[in-house]
Write a protein that holds these residues in place. Structure first.
Motif, mmCIF file in Angstrom:
data_model
loop_
_atom_site.group_PDB
_atom_site.id
_atom_site.type_symbol
_atom_site.label_atom_id
_atom_site.label_comp_id
_atom_site.label_asym_id
_atom_site.label_seq_id
_atom_site.Cartn_x
_atom_site.Cartn_y
_atom_site.Cartn_z
ATOM 1 N N TYR A 1 0.868 -1.176 0.000
ATOM 2 C CA TYR A 1 0.000 0.000 0.000
ATOM 3 C C TYR A 1 0.914 1.237 0.000
ATOM 4 O O TYR A 1 1.970 1.255 0.622
ATOM 5 C CB TYR A 1 -0.911 -0.047 1.232
ATOM 6 N N GLY B 1 -0.739 12.949 4.360
ATOM 7 C CA GLY B 1 -1.623 14.049 4.775
ATOM 8 C C GLY B 1 -2.099 13.795 6.189
ATOM 9 O O GLY B 1 -3.175 13.230 6.397
ATOM 10 N N ALA C 1 -13.577 8.480 6.765
ATOM 11 C CA ALA C 1 -13.988 8.295 5.369
ATOM 12 C C ALA C 1 -13.311 7.096 4.707
ATOM 13 O O ALA C 1 -13.857 6.513 3.769
ATOM 14 C CB ALA C 1 -13.668 9.559 4.568
ATOM 15 N N LYS C 2 -12.146 6.720 5.194
ATOM 16 C CA LYS C 2 -11.402 5.654 4.504
ATOM 17 C C LYS C 2 -12.180 4.338 4.514
ATOM 18 O O LYS C 2 -12.296 3.667 3.494
ATOM 19 C CB LYS C 2 -10.037 5.468 5.155
ATOM 20 N N TYR D 1 -7.101 8.860 -4.671
ATOM 21 C CA TYR D 1 -6.785 8.153 -3.419
ATOM 22 C C TYR D 1 -6.847 6.636 -3.672
ATOM 23 O O TYR D 1 -7.857 6.141 -4.187
ATOM 24 C CB TYR D 1 -7.844 8.601 -2.401
ATOM 25 N N ASN E 1 -7.557 14.596 -3.957
ATOM 26 C CA ASN E 1 -6.299 14.043 -3.480
ATOM 27 C C ASN E 1 -5.843 13.116 -4.599
ATOM 28 O O ASN E 1 -6.577 12.177 -4.932
ATOM 29 C CB ASN E 1 -6.528 13.241 -2.194
ATOM 30 N N ASP F 1 -16.058 11.663 -2.885
ATOM 31 C CA ASP F 1 -15.268 11.844 -1.672
ATOM 32 C C ASP F 1 -14.979 13.338 -1.502
ATOM 33 O O ASP F 1 -14.237 13.927 -2.289
ATOM 34 C CB ASP F 1 -13.975 11.028 -1.788
ATOM 35 N N TYR G 1 -12.007 16.913 1.761
ATOM 36 C CA TYR G 1 -11.291 18.198 1.907
ATOM 37 C C TYR G 1 -12.191 19.390 1.581
ATOM 38 O O TYR G 1 -11.700 20.489 1.323
ATOM 39 C CB TYR G 1 -10.039 18.202 1.014
ATOM 40 N N SER H 1 -15.458 13.650 6.176
ATOM 41 C CA SER H 1 -14.659 13.306 7.343
ATOM 42 C C SER H 1 -14.353 14.524 8.200
ATOM 43 O O SER H 1 -14.230 15.636 7.685
ATOM 44 C CB SER H 1 -13.340 12.711 6.836
ATOM 45 N N SER I 1 -11.549 14.429 9.784
ATOM 46 C CA SER I 1 -10.087 14.303 9.928
ATOM 47 C C SER I 1 -9.357 15.584 9.593
ATOM 48 O O SER I 1 -8.584 16.111 10.396
ATOM 49 C CB SER I 1 -9.564 13.176 9.027
ATOM 50 N N ARG J 1 -10.856 10.076 14.953
ATOM 51 C CA ARG J 1 -11.597 9.206 14.035
ATOM 52 C C ARG J 1 -13.111 9.484 14.023
ATOM 53 O O ARG J 1 -13.852 9.078 14.904
ATOM 54 C CB ARG J 1 -11.376 7.700 14.321
ATOM 55 N N ARG K 1 3.312 14.711 -4.946
ATOM 56 C CA ARG K 1 2.370 15.482 -4.130
ATOM 57 C C ARG K 1 3.080 15.965 -2.873
ATOM 58 O O ARG K 1 3.783 15.183 -2.222
ATOM 59 C CB ARG K 1 1.189 14.593 -3.742
HETATM 60 C C1 PL4 Z 1 -2.890 7.907 5.186
HETATM 61 C C2 PL4 Z 1 -9.588 11.632 -0.288
HETATM 62 C C3 PL4 Z 1 -4.348 11.008 3.517
HETATM 63 N N1 PL4 Z 1 -3.049 5.894 6.452
HETATM 64 O O1 PL4 Z 1 -9.169 9.945 8.035
HETATM 65 P P1 PL4 Z 1 -10.297 9.468 7.192
HETATM 66 O O2 PL4 Z 1 -10.422 7.981 7.175
HETATM 67 O O3 PL4 Z 1 -11.586 10.135 7.489
HETATM 68 O O4 PL4 Z 1 -9.995 9.958 5.688
HETATM 69 C C4 PL4 Z 1 -9.095 9.266 4.836
HETATM 70 C C5 PL4 Z 1 -9.152 9.886 3.508
HETATM 71 C C6 PL4 Z 1 -10.328 9.799 2.784
HETATM 72 N N2 PL4 Z 1 -10.449 10.368 1.571
HETATM 73 C C7 PL4 Z 1 -9.411 11.017 1.045
HETATM 74 C C8 PL4 Z 1 -8.209 11.110 1.728
HETATM 75 O O5 PL4 Z 1 -7.174 11.756 1.165
HETATM 76 C C9 PL4 Z 1 -8.063 10.524 2.982
HETATM 77 C C10 PL4 Z 1 -6.787 10.597 3.744
HETATM 78 N N3 PL4 Z 1 -5.633 10.614 2.928
HETATM 79 C C11 PL4 Z 1 -3.327 11.074 2.404
HETATM 80 O O6 PL4 Z 1 -2.159 11.417 2.712
HETATM 81 O O7 PL4 Z 1 -3.642 10.812 1.236
HETATM 82 C C12 PL4 Z 1 -3.930 10.093 4.609
HETATM 83 C C13 PL4 Z 1 -3.499 8.770 4.111
HETATM 84 C C14 PL4 Z 1 -3.764 6.864 5.666
HETATM 85 C C15 PL4 Z 1 -4.497 6.213 4.500
HETATM 86 O O8 PL4 Z 1 -3.988 5.312 3.918
HETATM 87 O O9 PL4 Z 1 -5.578 6.636 4.245
#
Ligand code: PL4
Length: 413
Positions: free
Chosen positions: A15, A42, A107-108, A131, A187, A215, A218, A246, A248, A257, A386
Protein backbone atom coordinates in the motif's frame (compact mmCIF):
# COMPACT_ATOMS: atom_id res chain seq x y z
CA UNK A 1 -10.25 -26.60 3.94
CA UNK A 2 -9.93 -22.84 4.18
CA UNK A 3 -8.81 -20.99 1.09
CA UNK A 4 -7.74 -17.40 0.94
CA UNK A 5 -9.16 -14.57 -1.13
CA UNK A 6 -6.52 -14.67 -3.87
CA UNK A 7 -7.59 -11.25 -5.12
CA UNK A 8 -5.20 -9.94 -2.47
CA UNK A 9 -2.38 -11.40 -4.57
CA UNK A 10 -3.34 -9.08 -7.40
CA UNK A 11 -2.49 -5.98 -5.37
CA UNK A 12 0.43 -4.55 -7.29
CA UNK A 13 2.75 -3.56 -4.50
CA UNK A 14 2.67 -2.56 -0.87
CA UNK A 15 0.00 0.00 0.00
CA UNK A 16 1.36 3.41 -1.02
CA UNK A 17 1.88 5.09 2.33
CA UNK A 18 3.65 2.22 4.16
CA UNK A 19 5.88 1.86 1.08
CA UNK A 20 6.92 5.52 1.36
CA UNK A 21 7.56 5.08 5.08
CA UNK A 22 9.67 1.99 4.33
CA UNK A 23 11.84 3.83 1.81
CA UNK A 24 12.24 6.87 4.06
CA UNK A 25 13.21 4.61 6.99
CA UNK A 26 15.81 2.83 4.84
CA UNK A 27 17.33 6.21 3.89
CA UNK A 28 17.30 7.35 7.53
CA UNK A 29 19.03 4.15 8.61
CA UNK A 30 21.83 4.81 6.13
CA UNK A 31 21.98 8.50 7.08
CA UNK A 32 21.19 8.68 10.80
CA UNK A 33 22.69 12.18 11.01
CA UNK A 34 20.09 13.66 8.66
CA UNK A 35 16.79 15.22 9.75
CA UNK A 36 13.99 14.36 7.34
CA UNK A 37 11.16 16.79 6.63
CA UNK A 38 7.76 15.23 6.08
CA UNK A 39 5.59 16.59 3.28
CA UNK A 40 4.37 13.11 2.43
CA UNK A 41 1.36 11.75 4.24
CA UNK A 42 -1.62 14.05 4.77
CA UNK A 43 -1.63 13.92 8.56
CA UNK A 44 -2.76 16.79 10.78
CA UNK A 45 -0.27 18.20 13.29
CA UNK A 46 -1.97 21.05 15.15
CA UNK A 47 -3.86 20.55 18.43
CA UNK A 48 -7.62 20.33 18.71
CA UNK A 49 -9.27 23.68 19.33
CA UNK A 50 -10.84 24.77 22.69
CA UNK A 51 -14.51 24.32 21.78
CA UNK A 52 -13.87 20.83 20.46
CA UNK A 53 -11.83 19.88 23.51
CA UNK A 54 -14.69 21.11 25.66
CA UNK A 55 -17.13 18.87 23.78
CA UNK A 56 -14.84 15.86 24.13
CA UNK A 57 -14.17 16.50 27.84
CA UNK A 58 -17.87 16.91 28.59
CA UNK A 59 -18.58 13.50 27.08
CA UNK A 60 -15.73 11.89 29.01
CA UNK A 61 -17.17 13.39 32.19
CA UNK A 62 -20.63 12.09 31.29
CA UNK A 63 -19.17 8.61 30.90
CA UNK A 64 -17.74 8.80 34.42
CA UNK A 65 -21.16 9.16 36.02
CA UNK A 66 -23.68 6.34 36.39
CA UNK A 67 -26.60 8.67 35.58
CA UNK A 68 -25.12 9.97 32.34
CA UNK A 69 -23.08 6.96 31.21
CA UNK A 70 -23.98 5.52 27.79
CA UNK A 71 -22.81 2.32 26.09
CA UNK A 72 -23.48 1.28 22.51
CA UNK A 73 -25.25 3.95 20.53
CA UNK A 74 -27.13 3.77 17.25
CA UNK A 75 -24.99 2.17 14.54
CA UNK A 76 -25.99 5.00 12.20
CA UNK A 77 -24.70 7.66 14.59
CA UNK A 78 -26.03 9.74 17.46
CA UNK A 79 -29.09 11.85 16.68
CA UNK A 80 -27.56 15.20 17.80
CA UNK A 81 -24.66 14.68 15.39
CA UNK A 82 -26.89 13.64 12.48
CA UNK A 83 -29.08 16.68 13.13
CA UNK A 84 -26.05 18.94 13.31
CA UNK A 85 -24.80 17.52 9.99
CA UNK A 86 -28.19 18.18 8.45
CA UNK A 87 -27.99 21.84 9.60
CA UNK A 88 -24.41 22.09 8.29
CA UNK A 89 -25.59 21.02 4.81
CA UNK A 90 -28.61 23.30 5.05
CA UNK A 91 -26.21 26.21 5.56
CA UNK A 92 -24.66 25.20 2.23
CA UNK A 93 -28.11 25.39 0.65
CA UNK A 94 -28.64 21.65 0.53
CA UNK A 95 -31.38 19.56 2.18
CA UNK A 96 -30.25 16.24 3.62
CA UNK A 97 -32.44 14.61 6.28
CA UNK A 98 -30.70 13.50 9.49
CA UNK A 99 -31.48 9.84 8.73
CA UNK A 100 -29.63 10.10 5.42
CA UNK A 101 -26.34 10.55 7.32
CA UNK A 102 -24.42 7.48 8.42
CA UNK A 103 -21.75 8.44 10.93
CA UNK A 104 -18.54 6.47 10.60
CA UNK A 105 -15.10 6.27 12.15
CA UNK A 106 -13.64 8.03 9.12
CA UNK A 107 -13.99 8.30 5.37
CA UNK A 108 -11.40 5.65 4.50
CA UNK A 109 -13.41 2.71 5.80
CA UNK A 110 -16.58 3.82 3.99
CA UNK A 111 -14.60 4.52 0.78
CA UNK A 112 -13.47 0.91 0.96
CA UNK A 113 -16.72 -0.65 2.16
CA UNK A 114 -19.32 1.03 -0.04
CA UNK A 115 -18.42 -1.21 -2.98
CA UNK A 116 -19.76 -4.17 -0.98
CA UNK A 117 -23.38 -3.19 -1.68
CA UNK A 118 -22.89 -3.44 -5.46
CA UNK A 119 -22.75 -6.58 -7.57
CA UNK A 120 -19.45 -8.16 -8.51
CA UNK A 121 -19.96 -7.47 -12.20
CA UNK A 122 -20.21 -3.72 -11.53
CA UNK A 123 -17.95 -1.83 -13.94
CA UNK A 124 -15.73 0.46 -11.87
CA UNK A 125 -14.54 3.81 -13.18
CA UNK A 126 -12.03 5.78 -11.19
CA UNK A 127 -10.77 9.30 -11.52
CA UNK A 128 -7.05 9.05 -12.23
CA UNK A 129 -5.06 10.03 -10.21
CA UNK A 130 -7.02 9.43 -6.98
CA UNK A 131 -6.78 8.15 -3.42
CA UNK A 132 -5.69 4.47 -3.76
CA UNK A 133 -8.44 3.02 -1.54
CA UNK A 134 -11.07 3.20 -4.32
CA UNK A 135 -9.04 0.95 -6.62
CA UNK A 136 -7.56 -1.38 -4.02
CA UNK A 137 -10.92 -2.13 -2.35
CA UNK A 138 -12.40 -3.14 -5.71
CA UNK A 139 -9.37 -5.27 -6.55
CA UNK A 140 -9.77 -7.16 -3.29
CA UNK A 141 -13.47 -7.65 -3.91
CA UNK A 142 -12.67 -9.29 -7.27
CA UNK A 143 -13.84 -6.70 -9.80
CA UNK A 144 -10.50 -6.33 -11.60
CA UNK A 145 -8.19 -8.44 -13.65
CA UNK A 146 -4.51 -8.51 -12.86
CA UNK A 147 -2.16 -5.55 -12.54
CA UNK A 148 -0.90 -4.53 -15.95
CA UNK A 149 2.65 -3.36 -15.20
CA UNK A 150 3.17 -1.91 -18.66
CA UNK A 151 0.11 0.33 -18.35
CA UNK A 152 0.49 0.88 -14.60
CA UNK A 153 -3.13 -0.08 -14.00
CA UNK A 154 -5.50 -2.95 -13.25
CA UNK A 155 -7.21 -4.59 -16.18
CA UNK A 156 -10.97 -4.41 -15.98
CA UNK A 157 -11.24 -0.94 -14.44
CA UNK A 158 -12.03 2.17 -16.44
CA UNK A 159 -9.44 4.82 -15.60
CA UNK A 160 -10.60 8.37 -16.21
CA UNK A 161 -7.37 10.30 -16.61
CA UNK A 162 -7.27 13.94 -15.66
CA UNK A 163 -4.73 16.37 -17.01
CA UNK A 164 -3.66 19.93 -16.34
CA UNK A 165 -5.69 21.00 -19.39
CA UNK A 166 -8.94 19.82 -17.76
CA UNK A 167 -8.01 20.93 -14.23
CA UNK A 168 -7.37 17.23 -13.49
CA UNK A 169 -11.07 16.40 -13.70
CA UNK A 170 -11.68 13.92 -16.49
CA UNK A 171 -14.36 13.92 -19.13
CA UNK A 172 -17.21 11.47 -18.52
CA UNK A 173 -16.52 7.94 -19.77
CA UNK A 174 -17.29 7.25 -23.41
CA UNK A 175 -18.67 3.76 -22.67
CA UNK A 176 -21.03 2.55 -19.96
CA UNK A 177 -19.69 2.32 -16.43
CA UNK A 178 -21.62 1.59 -13.24
CA UNK A 179 -19.75 3.03 -10.27
CA UNK A 180 -17.65 6.20 -10.59
CA UNK A 181 -15.25 7.42 -7.91
CA UNK A 182 -14.73 11.17 -7.89
CA UNK A 183 -12.81 13.11 -5.25
CA UNK A 184 -13.05 16.91 -4.97
CA UNK A 185 -11.03 18.73 -3.71
CA UNK A 186 -8.91 16.07 -5.23
CA UNK A 187 -6.30 14.04 -3.48
CA UNK A 188 -3.61 14.18 -4.88
CA UNK A 189 -3.88 17.01 -7.43
CA UNK A 190 -5.40 19.64 -5.14
CA UNK A 191 -7.81 20.57 -7.96
CA UNK A 192 -11.50 21.29 -7.30
CA UNK A 193 -14.27 20.34 -9.74
CA UNK A 194 -16.45 23.16 -11.02
CA UNK A 195 -20.27 23.06 -10.97
CA UNK A 196 -20.19 22.31 -14.71
CA UNK A 197 -17.80 19.38 -14.27
CA UNK A 198 -19.89 17.86 -11.48
CA UNK A 199 -23.07 18.46 -13.47
CA UNK A 200 -21.57 16.44 -16.35
CA UNK A 201 -20.89 13.48 -14.01
CA UNK A 202 -24.39 13.69 -12.57
CA UNK A 203 -25.94 13.85 -16.02
CA UNK A 204 -23.90 10.82 -17.12
CA UNK A 205 -24.83 8.87 -13.99
CA UNK A 206 -28.56 9.57 -14.34
CA UNK A 207 -28.51 8.65 -18.00
CA UNK A 208 -26.73 5.33 -17.39
CA UNK A 209 -28.20 4.53 -13.95
CA UNK A 210 -24.64 4.69 -12.66
CA UNK A 211 -23.68 5.77 -9.15
CA UNK A 212 -21.07 8.32 -8.13
CA UNK A 213 -19.12 7.78 -4.95
CA UNK A 214 -18.05 11.31 -4.17
CA UNK A 215 -15.27 11.84 -1.67
CA UNK A 216 -15.46 15.36 -0.23
CA UNK A 217 -12.97 14.83 2.62
CA UNK A 218 -11.29 18.20 1.91
CA UNK A 219 -14.44 20.24 1.15
CA UNK A 220 -13.80 22.66 4.01
CA UNK A 221 -10.53 23.71 2.32
CA UNK A 222 -12.46 25.36 -0.51
CA UNK A 223 -12.37 29.12 -0.04
CA UNK A 224 -13.53 30.09 -3.53
CA UNK A 225 -17.31 30.62 -3.16
CA UNK A 226 -17.83 29.74 -6.81
CA UNK A 227 -16.75 26.12 -6.23
CA UNK A 228 -19.14 23.40 -4.99
CA UNK A 229 -18.48 21.97 -1.51
CA UNK A 230 -20.88 19.07 -1.87
CA UNK A 231 -22.13 17.19 -4.90
CA UNK A 232 -25.70 17.79 -3.70
CA UNK A 233 -25.36 21.37 -4.91
CA UNK A 234 -25.89 19.80 -8.34
CA UNK A 235 -29.47 19.19 -9.41
CA UNK A 236 -30.25 15.49 -9.70
CA UNK A 237 -27.33 14.36 -7.53
CA UNK A 238 -29.66 12.92 -4.89
CA UNK A 239 -30.65 10.22 -7.40
CA UNK A 240 -27.13 9.10 -8.22
CA UNK A 241 -24.52 10.22 -5.67
CA UNK A 242 -23.29 8.90 -2.34
CA UNK A 243 -21.03 11.38 -0.56
CA UNK A 244 -18.26 10.53 1.90
CA UNK A 245 -16.77 13.10 4.24
CA UNK A 246 -14.66 13.31 7.34
CA UNK A 247 -13.74 15.35 10.39
CA UNK A 248 -10.09 14.30 9.93
CA UNK A 249 -8.85 17.29 7.95
CA UNK A 250 -11.88 19.43 8.79
CA UNK A 251 -11.05 19.59 12.51
CA UNK A 252 -7.87 17.60 13.19
CA UNK A 253 -9.68 14.30 13.88
CA UNK A 254 -7.15 12.08 12.04
CA UNK A 255 -6.48 10.32 15.34
CA UNK A 256 -9.85 10.92 17.01
CA UNK A 257 -11.60 9.21 14.04
CA UNK A 258 -14.96 10.45 12.81
CA UNK A 259 -16.60 10.77 9.41
CA UNK A 260 -19.91 10.44 7.65
CA UNK A 261 -21.54 9.14 4.51
CA UNK A 262 -24.66 10.57 2.92
CA UNK A 263 -26.94 8.04 1.23
CA UNK A 264 -30.01 9.91 -0.06
CA UNK A 265 -33.20 7.87 -0.20
CA UNK A 266 -33.61 8.66 -3.90
CA UNK A 267 -30.32 7.01 -4.96
CA UNK A 268 -31.06 4.22 -7.40
CA UNK A 269 -29.11 1.64 -9.37
CA UNK A 270 -30.25 -0.11 -12.51
CA UNK A 271 -32.04 -2.88 -10.61
CA UNK A 272 -33.00 -1.13 -7.36
CA UNK A 273 -36.09 0.61 -6.07
CA UNK A 274 -35.86 4.15 -4.66
CA UNK A 275 -34.88 3.83 -1.00
CA UNK A 276 -33.38 0.36 -1.40
CA UNK A 277 -29.72 1.46 -1.50
CA UNK A 278 -30.28 3.62 1.57
CA UNK A 279 -31.77 0.58 3.33
CA UNK A 280 -28.93 -1.67 2.14
CA UNK A 281 -26.25 0.63 3.51
CA UNK A 282 -28.20 0.82 6.75
CA UNK A 283 -28.31 -3.00 6.83
CA UNK A 284 -24.62 -3.19 6.07
CA UNK A 285 -23.77 -0.78 8.87
CA UNK A 286 -25.95 -2.40 11.53
CA UNK A 287 -24.50 -5.79 10.61
CA UNK A 288 -20.81 -4.94 10.41
CA UNK A 289 -20.36 -1.75 12.43
CA UNK A 290 -21.17 -0.85 16.03
CA UNK A 291 -21.10 2.91 15.62
CA UNK A 292 -18.40 5.52 15.98
CA UNK A 293 -16.99 6.34 19.40
CA UNK A 294 -19.51 8.33 21.44
CA UNK A 295 -16.69 10.62 22.63
CA UNK A 296 -15.67 11.35 19.04
CA UNK A 297 -19.30 12.04 18.13
CA UNK A 298 -19.61 14.57 20.94
CA UNK A 299 -16.49 16.18 19.48
CA UNK A 300 -18.19 16.21 16.07
CA UNK A 301 -21.21 18.06 17.47
CA UNK A 302 -18.80 20.63 18.95
CA UNK A 303 -17.05 21.04 15.57
CA UNK A 304 -20.38 21.86 13.96
CA UNK A 305 -21.33 24.49 16.55
CA UNK A 306 -20.89 28.12 15.50
CA UNK A 307 -17.72 28.54 17.58
CA UNK A 308 -16.40 25.09 16.62
CA UNK A 309 -16.75 25.91 12.93
CA UNK A 310 -14.97 29.24 13.38
CA UNK A 311 -12.07 27.56 15.19
CA UNK A 312 -11.83 24.72 12.68
CA UNK A 313 -11.79 27.17 9.80
CA UNK A 314 -8.96 29.10 11.49
CA UNK A 315 -7.00 25.83 11.69
CA UNK A 316 -7.68 25.20 8.01
CA UNK A 317 -6.41 28.71 7.22
CA UNK A 318 -3.17 27.80 9.03
CA UNK A 319 -2.65 24.72 6.82
CA UNK A 320 -3.59 26.72 3.74
CA UNK A 321 -0.88 29.27 4.56
CA UNK A 322 1.50 26.29 4.62
CA UNK A 323 0.20 25.36 1.18
CA UNK A 324 0.89 28.88 -0.05
CA UNK A 325 4.47 28.70 1.26
CA UNK A 326 5.00 25.34 -0.47
CA UNK A 327 3.52 26.57 -3.74
CA UNK A 328 5.71 29.64 -3.71
CA UNK A 329 8.83 27.58 -2.99
CA UNK A 330 8.15 25.16 -5.81
CA UNK A 331 7.57 28.04 -8.20
CA UNK A 332 10.89 29.55 -7.07
CA UNK A 333 12.74 26.42 -8.18
CA UNK A 334 10.96 26.60 -11.53
CA UNK A 335 8.65 23.62 -11.16
CA UNK A 336 5.18 23.45 -12.66
CA UNK A 337 2.81 23.67 -9.69
CA UNK A 338 -0.91 22.90 -9.35
CA UNK A 339 -3.38 22.79 -6.45
CA UNK A 340 -2.70 24.21 -3.02
CA UNK A 341 -5.22 27.06 -3.35
CA UNK A 342 -8.49 25.34 -2.38
CA UNK A 343 -6.94 22.12 -1.10
CA UNK A 344 -4.10 21.17 1.24
CA UNK A 345 -2.09 19.39 -1.45
CA UNK A 346 0.39 20.86 -3.91
CA UNK A 347 0.87 18.83 -7.09
CA UNK A 348 4.22 19.26 -8.77
CA UNK A 349 5.29 18.14 -12.24
CA UNK A 350 8.88 17.00 -12.68
CA UNK A 351 10.97 17.42 -15.81
CA UNK A 352 10.08 15.25 -18.83
CA UNK A 353 11.40 11.74 -18.51
CA UNK A 354 11.55 11.65 -14.71
CA UNK A 355 9.25 9.17 -13.01
CA UNK A 356 7.45 9.95 -9.78
CA UNK A 357 9.70 7.59 -7.82
CA UNK A 358 12.80 9.26 -9.41
CA UNK A 359 11.44 12.57 -8.13
CA UNK A 360 10.70 11.04 -4.73
CA UNK A 361 14.35 9.89 -4.54
CA UNK A 362 15.69 13.29 -5.58
CA UNK A 363 13.60 15.15 -2.98
CA UNK A 364 14.70 12.63 -0.35
CA UNK A 365 18.39 12.40 -1.10
CA UNK A 366 19.10 16.02 -2.11
CA UNK A 367 16.64 17.93 0.10
CA UNK A 368 15.85 15.41 2.85
CA UNK A 369 12.17 15.97 2.16
CA UNK A 370 9.65 13.15 1.98
CA UNK A 371 7.00 13.67 -0.70
CA UNK A 372 4.43 11.30 -2.19
CA UNK A 373 5.03 9.90 -5.68
CA UNK A 374 2.14 10.73 -8.00
CA UNK A 375 2.20 7.33 -9.71
CA UNK A 376 0.99 5.82 -6.43
CA UNK A 377 -2.38 7.47 -7.14
CA UNK A 378 -2.77 5.98 -10.62
CA UNK A 379 -1.07 5.96 -14.00
CA UNK A 380 -2.01 9.58 -14.79
CA UNK A 381 -0.03 10.63 -11.71
CA UNK A 382 3.24 9.44 -13.26
CA UNK A 383 5.84 12.20 -13.44
CA UNK A 384 4.31 14.16 -10.54
CA UNK A 385 4.79 14.29 -6.79
CA UNK A 386 2.37 15.48 -4.13
CA UNK A 387 3.45 17.78 -1.30
CA UNK A 388 1.24 17.89 1.77
CA UNK A 389 0.56 21.15 3.61
CA UNK A 390 -0.08 19.40 6.92
CA UNK A 391 2.77 20.26 9.28
CA UNK A 392 4.06 22.74 11.82
CA UNK A 393 4.83 26.06 10.13
CA UNK A 394 8.50 25.86 11.12
CA UNK A 395 8.95 22.43 9.57
CA UNK A 396 7.16 23.50 6.41
CA UNK A 397 9.43 26.54 6.09
CA UNK A 398 12.56 24.47 6.71
CA UNK A 399 11.46 21.85 4.18
CA UNK A 400 10.79 24.49 1.54
CA UNK A 401 14.11 26.23 2.27
CA UNK A 402 15.90 22.91 1.90
CA UNK A 403 14.20 22.30 -1.45
CA UNK A 404 15.00 25.80 -2.69
CA UNK A 405 18.66 25.49 -1.61
CA UNK A 406 19.37 21.90 -2.59
CA UNK A 407 17.11 20.69 -5.37
CA UNK A 408 19.10 20.11 -8.54
CA UNK A 409 16.90 18.10 -10.84
CA UNK A 410 19.57 17.67 -13.50
CA UNK A 411 22.03 16.20 -10.99
CA UNK A 412 20.32 13.04 -9.80
CA UNK A 413 22.15 10.79 -7.40
C1 PL4 B 1 -2.89 7.91 5.19
C2 PL4 B 1 -9.59 11.63 -0.29
C3 PL4 B 1 -4.35 11.01 3.52
N1 PL4 B 1 -3.05 5.89 6.45
O1 PL4 B 1 -9.17 9.94 8.03
P1 PL4 B 1 -10.30 9.47 7.19
O2 PL4 B 1 -10.42 7.98 7.17
O3 PL4 B 1 -11.59 10.13 7.49
O4 PL4 B 1 -9.99 9.96 5.69
C4 PL4 B 1 -9.10 9.27 4.84
C5 PL4 B 1 -9.15 9.89 3.51
C6 PL4 B 1 -10.33 9.80 2.78
N2 PL4 B 1 -10.45 10.37 1.57
C7 PL4 B 1 -9.41 11.02 1.05
C8 PL4 B 1 -8.21 11.11 1.73
O5 PL4 B 1 -7.17 11.76 1.17
C9 PL4 B 1 -8.06 10.52 2.98
C10 PL4 B 1 -6.79 10.60 3.74
N3 PL4 B 1 -5.63 10.61 2.93
C11 PL4 B 1 -3.33 11.07 2.40
O6 PL4 B 1 -2.16 11.42 2.71
O7 PL4 B 1 -3.64 10.81 1.24
C12 PL4 B 1 -3.93 10.09 4.61
C13 PL4 B 1 -3.50 8.77 4.11
C14 PL4 B 1 -3.76 6.86 5.67
C15 PL4 B 1 -4.50 6.21 4.50
O8 PL4 B 1 -3.99 5.31 3.92
O9 PL4 B 1 -5.58 6.64 4.25
Amino acid sequence: MATINTNYRKLAAGYLFPEIARRAAAFQEQHPEETLFKLGIGNTTEPLTPTILEGLHAKVDALSNVDTYSGYGDEQGDTPLREALSRYYRDMGVNIAPDEFFVSDGAKADAGNLQSIFSLDTVIAVQDPAYPVYVDSNVVSGRSGGFNAEMGHYDGFVYMPGSAETNFFPAVPTGKVDLMYICSPNNPTGAVASHEQLAAYVEYARKHKAIIIYDAAYAEYISDPALPKTIYEIEGARECAIEINSFSKFAGFTGVRLGWTVVPKEVIAENSEPGEIHKMWNRRQVTFFNGASNIAQAGGVAVLSEQGLAESRALIAYYMENARIIRQGMQTVGLQVYGGDNAPYVWVKGPEGMTSWDLFDVFLTQCKVIVTPGSGFGPAGEGYVRLSAFGHRNNIKQAVESIVSNLKLNERN
